[in-house]
Write a protein that holds these residues in place. Structure first.
Motif, PDB file in Angstrom:
ATOM      1  N   MET A 170       0.838  -1.167   0.000  1.00  5.24           N
ATOM      2  CA  MET A 170       0.000   0.000   0.000  1.00  5.24           C
ATOM      3  C   MET A 170       0.890   1.239   0.000  1.00  5.24           C
ATOM      4  O   MET A 170       1.920   1.197   0.629  1.00  5.24           O
ATOM      5  N   PRO A 171       0.534   2.277  -0.589  1.00  5.39           N
ATOM      6  CA  PRO A 171      -0.796   2.636  -1.036  1.00  5.39           C
ATOM      7  C   PRO A 171      -1.054   2.199  -2.472  1.00  5.39           C
ATOM      8  O   PRO A 171      -0.133   1.849  -3.205  1.00  5.39           O
ATOM      9  N   HIS A 172      -2.315   2.251  -2.825  1.00  2.00           N
ATOM     10  CA  HIS A 172      -2.712   2.153  -4.220  1.00  2.00           C
ATOM     11  C   HIS A 172      -3.159   3.547  -4.618  1.00  2.00           C
ATOM     12  O   HIS A 172      -4.017   4.141  -3.964  1.00  2.00           O
ATOM     13  N   ILE A 173      -2.556   4.064  -5.668  1.00  2.19           N
ATOM     14  CA  ILE A 173      -2.865   5.405  -6.159  1.00  2.19           C
ATOM     15  C   ILE A 173      -3.503   5.257  -7.532  1.00  2.19           C
ATOM     16  O   ILE A 173      -2.934   4.604  -8.409  1.00  2.19           O
ATOM     17  N   GLN A 174      -4.680   5.846  -7.696  1.00  2.00           N
ATOM     18  CA  GLN A 174      -5.377   5.813  -8.980  1.00  2.00           C
ATOM     19  C   GLN A 174      -5.586   7.242  -9.453  1.00  2.00           C
ATOM     20  O   GLN A 174      -6.085   8.078  -8.705  1.00  2.00           O
ATOM     21  N   VAL A 175      -5.209   7.487 -10.702  1.00  2.00           N
ATOM     22  CA  VAL A 175      -5.366   8.807 -11.310  1.00  2.00           C
ATOM     23  C   VAL A 175      -6.398   8.688 -12.422  1.00  2.00           C
ATOM     24  O   VAL A 175      -6.248   7.847 -13.319  1.00  2.00           O
ATOM     25  N   GLN A 176      -7.441   9.509 -12.348  1.00  2.00           N
ATOM     26  CA  GLN A 176      -8.456   9.572 -13.392  1.00  2.00           C
ATOM     27  C   GLN A 176      -8.545  11.009 -13.868  1.00  2.00           C
ATOM     28  O   GLN A 176      -8.506  11.935 -13.053  1.00  2.00           O
ATOM     29  N   ALA A 177      -8.670  11.185 -15.177  1.00  2.00           N
ATOM     30  CA  ALA A 177      -8.703  12.545 -15.721  1.00  2.00           C
ATOM     31  C   ALA A 177      -9.554  12.599 -16.980  1.00  2.00           C
ATOM     32  O   ALA A 177      -9.736  11.582 -17.663  1.00  2.00           O
ATOM     33  N   THR A 178     -10.043  13.788 -17.275  1.00  2.00           N
ATOM     34  CA  THR A 178     -10.780  13.980 -18.515  1.00  2.00           C
ATOM     35  C   THR A 178      -9.832  13.782 -19.697  1.00  2.00           C
ATOM     36  O   THR A 178      -8.614  13.905 -19.562  1.00  2.00           O
ATOM     37  N   PRO A 179     -10.400  13.451 -20.869  1.00  2.00           N
ATOM     38  CA  PRO A 179      -9.568  13.071 -22.017  1.00  2.00           C
ATOM     39  C   PRO A 179      -8.519  14.101 -22.427  1.00  2.00           C
ATOM     40  O   PRO A 179      -7.429  13.726 -22.865  1.00  2.00           O
ATOM     41  N   GLY A 180      -8.793  15.385 -22.267  1.00  2.00           N
ATOM     42  CA  GLY A 180      -7.843  16.408 -22.686  1.00  2.00           C
ATOM     43  C   GLY A 180      -6.544  16.423 -21.896  1.00  2.00           C
ATOM     44  O   GLY A 180      -5.588  17.079 -22.280  1.00  2.00           O
ATOM     45  N   LEU A 181      -6.493  15.679 -20.781  1.00  2.00           N
ATOM     46  CA  LEU A 181      -5.272  15.610 -19.970  1.00  2.00           C
ATOM     47  C   LEU A 181      -4.477  14.331 -20.212  1.00  2.00           C
ATOM     48  O   LEU A 181      -3.479  14.085 -19.542  1.00  2.00           O
ATOM     49  N   ALA A 182      -4.899  13.535 -21.174  1.00  2.00           N
ATOM     50  CA  ALA A 182      -4.293  12.219 -21.402  1.00  2.00           C
ATOM     51  C   ALA A 182      -2.779  12.270 -21.552  1.00  2.00           C
ATOM     52  O   ALA A 182      -2.073  11.419 -21.030  1.00  2.00           O
ATOM     53  N   GLY A 183      -2.247  13.238 -22.223  1.00  2.00           N
ATOM     54  CA  GLY A 183      -0.801  13.316 -22.428  1.00  2.00           C
ATOM     55  C   GLY A 183      -0.040  13.826 -21.212  1.00  2.00           C
ATOM     56  O   GLY A 183       1.189  13.826 -21.212  1.00  2.00           O
ATOM     57  N   ARG A 184      -0.751  14.229 -20.181  1.00  2.00           N
ATOM     58  CA  ARG A 184      -0.116  14.823 -19.004  1.00  2.00           C
ATOM     59  C   ARG A 184      -0.179  13.945 -17.760  1.00  2.00           C
ATOM     60  O   ARG A 184       0.567  14.173 -16.813  1.00  2.00           O
ATOM     61  N   THR A 185      -1.062  12.970 -17.743  1.00  2.00           N
ATOM     62  CA  THR A 185      -1.292  12.214 -16.511  1.00  2.00           C
ATOM     63  C   THR A 185      -0.142  11.276 -16.143  1.00  2.00           C
ATOM     64  O   THR A 185       0.035  10.969 -14.972  1.00  2.00           O
TER      65      THR A 185
END
Length: 122
Positions: A1-16
């Protein structure tokens, strides 16, 4: 642990990916987790909106799940450490002209309801 999950709108795809790496390295460096126990995943969205569509706005949400049993001051330190990373990265995006909202949610899992394969060997 931890488990980290990142979710983002499509326009941030190249930045996440960069955000995920920053969060991952901060979790590794904070001293509260086993080195092989930090797991970070990015879930790209194919559809997502934030605010009125004509705003061209974006949103990133980070979920962090940790094992229970830490003192509240330690939990708050973890929360603030990771939130500072998120805020710093998003502020850089905003300085580049993006309109971005963000949130980080930290929760403890219920040991009675979780089974795991263990820590990855270091």
């Amino acid at each position: 642990m931890p488990h980290i999950q990142v979710q983002a709108t499509p326009g941030l795809a190249g930045r996440t990916e960069g955000l995920a790496r920053e969060l991952h390295h901060s979790a590794l460096g904070c001293g509260h987790f086993p080195q092989g126990g930090v797991r970070t995943l990015v879930y790209p969205s194919s559809i997502g909106m934030a605010g009125p569509e004509e705003w061209d706005a974006h949103y990133v949400q980070v979920f962090v799940r940790i094992a229970p049993g830490r003192a509240e001051d330690v939990v708050q330190e973890i929360l603030e450490t990771l939130f500072t990373v998120l805020k710093t990265v998003v502020e850089q995006w905003k300085a580049g002209g993006l309109r971005v909202g963000y949130q980080l949610e930290l929760s403890e899992f219920d040991k009675a309801r979780v089974r795991s394969g263990g820590v990855i060997a270091v």
